[in-house]
Enzyme design. Structure first.
Site, PDB file in Angstrom:
ATOM      1  N   ARG A 114       0.878  -1.189   0.000  1.00  0.00           N
ATOM      2  CA  ARG A 114       0.000   0.000   0.000  1.00  0.00           C
ATOM      3  C   ARG A 114       0.903   1.224   0.000  1.00  0.00           C
ATOM      4  O   ARG A 114       1.724   1.377   0.920  1.00  0.00           O
ATOM      5  CB  ARG A 114      -0.911  -0.023   1.232  1.00  0.00           C
ATOM      6  CG  ARG A 114      -1.712   1.238   1.407  1.00  0.00           C
ATOM      7  CD  ARG A 114      -2.822   1.113   2.425  1.00  0.00           C
ATOM      8  NE  ARG A 114      -3.935   0.359   1.892  1.00  0.00           N
ATOM      9  CZ  ARG A 114      -5.180   0.405   2.389  1.00  0.00           C
ATOM     10  NH1 ARG A 114      -5.454   1.152   3.433  1.00  0.00           N
ATOM     11  NH2 ARG A 114      -6.148  -0.315   1.851  1.00  0.00           N
ATOM     12  N   HIS A 162      -7.277   0.930  -6.621  1.00  0.00           N
ATOM     13  CA  HIS A 162      -7.510   0.031  -5.479  1.00  0.00           C
ATOM     14  C   HIS A 162      -8.140  -1.249  -6.042  1.00  0.00           C
ATOM     15  O   HIS A 162      -9.316  -1.552  -5.807  1.00  0.00           O
ATOM     16  CB  HIS A 162      -8.427   0.717  -4.465  1.00  0.00           C
ATOM     17  CG  HIS A 162      -8.439   0.099  -3.105  1.00  0.00           C
ATOM     18  ND1 HIS A 162      -7.646  -0.990  -2.768  1.00  0.00           N
ATOM     19  CD2 HIS A 162      -9.143   0.400  -1.972  1.00  0.00           C
ATOM     20  CE1 HIS A 162      -7.866  -1.305  -1.496  1.00  0.00           C
ATOM     21  NE2 HIS A 162      -8.772  -0.491  -1.001  1.00  0.00           N
ATOM     22  N   GLN A 217      -9.996  -3.995  -3.762  1.00  0.00           N
ATOM     23  CA  GLN A 217     -11.309  -3.535  -3.308  1.00  0.00           C
ATOM     24  C   GLN A 217     -12.359  -3.797  -4.387  1.00  0.00           C
ATOM     25  O   GLN A 217     -13.429  -4.353  -4.126  1.00  0.00           O
ATOM     26  CB  GLN A 217     -11.244  -2.014  -3.021  1.00  0.00           C
ATOM     27  CG  GLN A 217     -12.577  -1.397  -2.658  1.00  0.00           C
ATOM     28  CD  GLN A 217     -13.070  -1.862  -1.301  1.00  0.00           C
ATOM     29  OE1 GLN A 217     -12.335  -1.813  -0.331  1.00  0.00           O
ATOM     30  NE2 GLN A 217     -14.310  -2.325  -1.237  1.00  0.00           N
ATOM     31  N   ASP A 247     -17.439   7.020  -1.736  1.00  0.00           N
ATOM     32  CA  ASP A 247     -16.198   6.855  -0.963  1.00  0.00           C
ATOM     33  C   ASP A 247     -15.894   8.198  -0.317  1.00  0.00           C
ATOM     34  O   ASP A 247     -16.533   9.217  -0.626  1.00  0.00           O
ATOM     35  CB  ASP A 247     -15.069   6.393  -1.912  1.00  0.00           C
ATOM     36  CG  ASP A 247     -13.740   6.154  -1.194  1.00  0.00           C
ATOM     37  OD1 ASP A 247     -13.745   5.978   0.040  1.00  0.00           O
ATOM     38  OD2 ASP A 247     -12.686   6.156  -1.877  1.00  0.00           O
ATOM     39  N   CYS A 279     -16.685   1.582   0.226  1.00  0.00           N
ATOM     40  CA  CYS A 279     -15.544   0.698   0.497  1.00  0.00           C
ATOM     41  C   CYS A 279     -15.118   0.728   1.962  1.00  0.00           C
ATOM     42  O   CYS A 279     -14.435  -0.181   2.414  1.00  0.00           O
ATOM     43  CB  CYS A 279     -14.372   1.073  -0.406  1.00  0.00           C
ATOM     44  SG  CYS A 279     -13.851   2.781  -0.190  1.00  0.00           S
ATOM     45  N   ARG A 332     -14.177  -8.975   1.447  1.00  0.00           N
ATOM     46  CA  ARG A 332     -12.761  -8.754   1.137  1.00  0.00           C
ATOM     47  C   ARG A 332     -11.947 -10.014   1.470  1.00  0.00           C
ATOM     48  O   ARG A 332     -11.038 -10.385   0.746  1.00  0.00           O
ATOM     49  CB  ARG A 332     -12.196  -7.566   1.949  1.00  0.00           C
ATOM     50  CG  ARG A 332     -12.819  -6.202   1.672  1.00  0.00           C
ATOM     51  CD  ARG A 332     -12.431  -5.628   0.325  1.00  0.00           C
ATOM     52  NE  ARG A 332     -11.013  -5.570   0.062  1.00  0.00           N
ATOM     53  CZ  ARG A 332     -10.192  -4.581   0.417  1.00  0.00           C
ATOM     54  NH1 ARG A 332     -10.654  -3.542   1.065  1.00  0.00           N
ATOM     55  NH2 ARG A 332      -8.900  -4.617   0.105  1.00  0.00           N
TER      56      ARG A 332
END
Ligand code: CP
Ligand code: NVA
Length: 305
Positions: free
Chosen positions: A102, A129, A132, A222, A262, A290
């Protein structure tokens, strides 16, 4: 099917590879025991420059549940800030079998990919991402059983999640309607890529969120201020005020669209609690999924057979 090498973006996958991952995630969710020792002796490194709840824990525990080992590395506690990035990554990836990173700048992942001895997965960058969105596709399929004829609206910032949603949805044939303020549009090269793939019929761009959500089966938002953009908070909160996902805005949508986010959500900023906690909200199923999608990724990239 072609072997997956690295996943820095959804663009690194074919449509068939995406479907295979979603199918595997579904089996993993249904029969976790079947895969409990598949990755014995394998090791995953999680190297993070930013904080995380879902991505970190779902990968880390996903790896344990598959019989493997996972090591979490906070960037600041490594020697990555002392040596050349490519040297450090070359060393790090000679000890492990897979690297999830990340990072602040997407280019950092490109450098890592060039230096790495093992596959690199983007666990979020400023631009994309992908993990996700792969799991979001899984959640959508779980809810409605198909992609064909499905409409998803994304409203808010044209950020990493938005870019990856555009790529993922258009690739599998979900129609995606995106509404962002003028200065916060998705990355131009993402739009160009959709055009080059001849998938433009699956993408509509708006400024007005009311227009974007009109036909939506799923409405997604988001944060207005992504990690690393904290200095822009005041300005962003002003610009995005009319993009809040609330009951008034939903009056312009079809009856009972599924609500997605998310997470982490900033309640009463980009979404009201009333909407986030409503019966149409699937945000917590979305978060839970996830785990299954990460396990599908780990199995696909690491199992020998
Ligand atoms: N959605 C998501 O990636 O959450 P984290 O930042 O907590 O990992
Ligand atoms: N756009 C958000 C996503 C968090 C999961 C961010 O980058 O902070």
């Amino acid at each position: 099917m072609k072997k997956i090498e690295h996943i820095l973006s959804i663009q690194d996958l074919t449509e068939d590879q995406i479907h295979a991952l979603l199918d595997l995630a579904s089996i993993v969710k249904e029969k976790p025991q079947k895969y409990s020792n598949c990755l014995q002796g394998k090791c995953l490194a999680l190297l993070f420059q930013k904080t995380s709840t879902r991505t970190r824990i779902s990968f880390q525990n996903g790896m344990y549940q598959l019989g493997g080992n996972a090591i979490y590395l906070d960037w600041r506690t490594t020697n990555l800030h002392l040596g050349a990035l490519s040297d450090e990554i070359k060393c790090l990836t000679s000890y492990v079998d897979l690297l999830v990173a990340r990072v602040h700048e997407h280019e950092t992942l490109e450098t890592m990919k060039r230096a790495s001895r093992v596959p690199v997965i983007n666990g979020l960058s400023n631009k994309f991402h992908p993990c996700q969105v792969l799991s979001d596709l899984f959640t959508i399929k779980e809810q409605v059983g198909k992609f064909d004829g499905i409409n998803l609206a994304y409203i808010g910032d044209g950020n990493n999640v938005c870019n990856s949603l555009i790529l993922g949805c258009t690739m599998v044939g979900i129609h995606v309607s995106v509404a962002n303020p003028e200065r916060y549009k998705p990355a131009p090269d993402v739009i160009k890529w959709v055009q080059e793939q001849k998938k433009s019929k699956f993408l509509s761009l708006y400024e007005d969120p009311k227009e974007a959500i009109r036909e939506a089966d799923f409405i997604y938002t988001d944060t207005f201020v992504s990690m690393g953009q904290e200095a822009e908070t005041d300005e962003r909160l002003k610009v995005f005020k009319s993009y809040q996902l609330n009951k008034e805005l939903l009056q312009h949508a079809r009856k009972n669209p599924f609500i997605m986010h998310c997470l982490p959500a900033h309640r009463e900023i980009e979404i009201t609690s009333e909407v986030l906690d409503s019966k149409n909200s699937i945000v917590f199923e979305q978060a839970k999924n996830r785990l299954f999608l990460q396990k599908a990724l780990l199995l696909t990239l690491l199992s020998e057979n």
